[in-house]
Design an enzyme around this catalytic site. Structure first.
Site, mmCIF file in Angstrom:
data_model
loop_
_atom_site.group_PDB
_atom_site.id
_atom_site.type_symbol
_atom_site.label_atom_id
_atom_site.label_comp_id
_atom_site.label_asym_id
_atom_site.label_seq_id
_atom_site.Cartn_x
_atom_site.Cartn_y
_atom_site.Cartn_z
ATOM 1 N N ASP A 27 0.878 -1.171 0.000
ATOM 2 C CA ASP A 27 0.000 0.000 0.000
ATOM 3 C C ASP A 27 0.916 1.222 0.000
ATOM 4 O O ASP A 27 1.419 1.622 1.045
ATOM 5 C CB ASP A 27 -0.911 0.001 1.220
ATOM 6 N N GLU A 66 -1.189 -1.325 -5.006
ATOM 7 C CA GLU A 66 -2.367 -0.529 -5.335
ATOM 8 C C GLU A 66 -1.994 0.553 -6.354
ATOM 9 O O GLU A 66 -0.937 1.176 -6.263
ATOM 10 C CB GLU A 66 -2.931 0.128 -4.071
ATOM 11 N N ASP A 95 -2.514 0.809 7.378
ATOM 12 C CA ASP A 95 -1.640 0.683 6.211
ATOM 13 C C ASP A 95 -1.247 -0.767 5.956
ATOM 14 O O ASP A 95 -1.229 -1.223 4.815
ATOM 15 C CB ASP A 95 -0.389 1.557 6.387
#
Length: 177
Positions: free
Chosen positions: A12, A71, A143
Site C-alpha cells: 500500500d 495498489e 496501512d
C-alpha cells in the site's frame, strides 16, 4: 498446481507511510506471514524514496515472495499529492522488480471488491475482513491491512493476471466507479 505454495507481498504505497503485508497461498488457503509499514515522515524527497526502496528490499530479502501486488494511484483533488504518491509507488515497484518479483497492480475498487465484496467499502471494513480472512488475533494497522488486502486481492484475482472483473464499472477521475 492447487497445492503449490505462492508467497505474495502486498504493498500500500504512500510517501509518509508505505504498508506491506506478506501472505502465503496454498491451494485456496491463505496464511498470514508478516506485515508492517515503512515510515518516512522527515527528510528530502530523494532520501524518503530511498528509504521506501531499501526497506521494501529488506522485506523481500527476508520473506522471499515470488509475487508483489500494489495498489494503483488514483487522481485526487491535489495534483501535487498525486505526484508524490506516484513517486512513492514507483520506489515500491522498483524494489519489487529489482528483486525479480512478478508485479501486479490493482485499483482500490478491485481490492475492496475482492476482500469485502463491496468496491466502496470503508477502511475499517477492509481491516475487519483482512483480520477474519487471515485468522489474525488482532487488527493490523490501517496501512498494513490495506497492503494485506492487496495481497489477498492478488491471491483471489488470478495470480498475476490482475484480472478482477471490471465490467459494468466506468472510470471517473482515474478510478473505477
Amino acid at each position: 498446481m492447487a497445492g503449490d505454495k505462492i508467497r505474495i507481498l502486498g504493498i500500500d504505497p504512500g510517501l509518509r507511510i508505505t504498508g506491506f503485508g506478506v501472505i502465503d497461498k496454498i491451494g485456496s488457503n491463505l496464511t498470514y506471514v508478516s506485515s508492517g509499514s515503512v515510515k518516512t515522515f522527515e527528510g528530502e524527497l530523494p532520501s524518503r524514496l530511498k528509504l521506501i526502496l531499501d526497506n521494501l528490499s529488506e522485506v523481500i530479502t527476508q520473506y522471499k515472495p515470488e509475487h508483489a501486488a500494489i495498489e494503483q494511484v488514483f487522481v485526487n483533488i491535489n495534483p501535487q499529492s498525486t505526484l508524490l504518491l506516484g513517486q512513492a509507488r514507483g520506489a515500491a515497484i522498483c524494489a519489487a522488480v529489482m528483486n525479480d518479483l512478478i508485479v501486479a497492480e490493482y485499483t482500490a475498487l478491485q481490492i475492496k471488491q475482492a476482500v469485502v465484496g463491496n468496491g466502496h467499502a470503508k477502511k475499517d471494513q477492509v481491516q475487519e475482513m483482512v483480520t477474519r480472512l487471515l485468522n489474525l488475533a488482532g487488527s493490523p494497522s490501517a496501512d498494513a491491512a490495506d497492503a494485506l488486502a492487496c495481497a489477498i486481492c492478488h491471491a483471489h484475482g488470478g495470480m498475476g493476471l490482475g484480472k478482477i472483473a471490471t465490467t459494468g464499472y466506468r472510470m471517473k477521475r482515474g478510478r473505477l466507479v
